[in-house]
Design a protein around this motif. Structure first.
Motif, PDB file in Angstrom:
ATOM      1  N   ARG A  94       0.861  -1.183   0.000  1.00 29.36           N
ATOM      2  CA  ARG A  94       0.000   0.000   0.000  1.00 29.36           C
ATOM      3  C   ARG A  94       0.894   1.229   0.000  1.00 29.36           C
ATOM      4  O   ARG A  94       2.088   1.141   0.321  1.00 29.36           O
ATOM      5  N   VAL A  95       0.326   2.363  -0.360  1.00 27.57           N
ATOM      6  CA  VAL A  95       1.061   3.619  -0.296  1.00 27.57           C
ATOM      7  C   VAL A  95       1.085   4.040   1.173  1.00 27.57           C
ATOM      8  O   VAL A  95       0.037   4.353   1.748  1.00 27.57           O
ATOM      9  N   ALA A  96       2.271   4.010   1.779  1.00 30.39           N
ATOM     10  CA  ALA A  96       2.408   4.391   3.186  1.00 30.39           C
ATOM     11  C   ALA A  96       2.578   5.898   3.337  1.00 30.39           C
ATOM     12  O   ALA A  96       2.349   6.441   4.404  1.00 30.39           O
ATOM     13  N   GLY A  97       2.964   6.569   2.258  1.00 27.02           N
ATOM     14  CA  GLY A  97       3.125   8.011   2.322  1.00 27.02           C
ATOM     15  C   GLY A  97       4.015   8.521   1.213  1.00 27.02           C
ATOM     16  O   GLY A  97       4.574   7.747   0.438  1.00 27.02           O
ATOM     17  N   ILE A  98       4.115   9.834   1.176  1.00 30.93           N
ATOM     18  CA  ILE A  98       5.022  10.504   0.250  1.00 30.93           C
ATOM     19  C   ILE A  98       5.816  11.499   1.072  1.00 30.93           C
ATOM     20  O   ILE A  98       5.254  12.227   1.889  1.00 30.93           O
ATOM     21  N   ALA A  99       7.117  11.502   0.875  1.00 30.03           N
ATOM     22  CA  ALA A  99       8.008  12.376   1.642  1.00 30.03           C
ATOM     23  C   ALA A  99       8.857  13.189   0.675  1.00 30.03           C
ATOM     24  O   ALA A  99       8.879  12.914  -0.528  1.00 30.03           O
ATOM     25  N   LEU A 100       9.534  14.179   1.226  1.00 26.24           N
ATOM     26  CA  LEU A 100      10.508  14.956   0.469  1.00 26.24           C
ATOM     27  C   LEU A 100      11.890  14.630   1.012  1.00 26.24           C
ATOM     28  O   LEU A 100      12.093  14.607   2.228  1.00 26.24           O
TER      29      LEU A 100
END
Length: 165
Positions: A5-11
């Motif tokens: 699953r998509v756990a998140g998006i970070a920079l």
């Protein structure tokens, strides 16, 4: 193939977007999470789909979804299938009137489309083994701040070239 699953998006420190894919059925402990560097537009599209946000105009992945619906095709699933020289590759499985078709795609586009249509996302075991990192962000709610700080340190130190074979 491992369901994720998509756990998140970070920079990362350079301001590049990183999508984080986490196995769905893994027990707590030695869970690996797969970071994939993506473009800003793809990050926006994925976040909009995951959050169910309305956009003023259709994004490219909305257009893909509409085109598939008009052709009576559906997305059976997407897979991050391999990594070669640090570049990730993905496949989109389409269920069409003419049968199943597999289309080569960038992982960011495949994931954005999957998020829009609710299709499963999978990662090849060897890809997760080669490029995955220990999940320090979502492993324990009790240590969330410490884990987040540790992951931020990881992002500050990591370079996309670290994942080249």
């Amino acid at each position: 193939m491992i369901p994720v699953r998509v756990a998140g998006i970070a920079l990362d420190p350079a301001g590049q977007h990183v999508i984080l894919l986490k196995p769905i059925d893994e027990a707590p402990g030695e869970v690996r999470i797969l970071p994939i560097w993506i473009g800003a537009q793809e990050a926006t599209s994925i976040l909009a789909a995951v959050e169910g946000a309305d956009t003023p105009r259709p994004l490219a992945h909305d257009l893909m979804r509409t085109l598939l619906a008009q052709l009576d095709a559906s997305v059976g699933g997407v897979a991050v299938s391999r990594i070669t020289d640090g570049t990730f590759y993905a496949d989109i499985t389409l269920d069409t009137i003419a049968g199943e078709r597999i289309v080569d795609a960038r992982p960011s586009d495949a994931i954005a489309l999957a998020c829009r249509v609710g299709a499963p996302i999978r990662v090849a075991e060897d890809v997760l083994e080669e490029a995955g990192v220990l999940d320090t962000v979502t492993a324990s709610d009790d240590d969330e701040d410490e884990a987040l700080d540790e992951f931020k340190r990881f992002l500050e130190a990591v370079d996309p070239d670290d994942f080249r074979g």
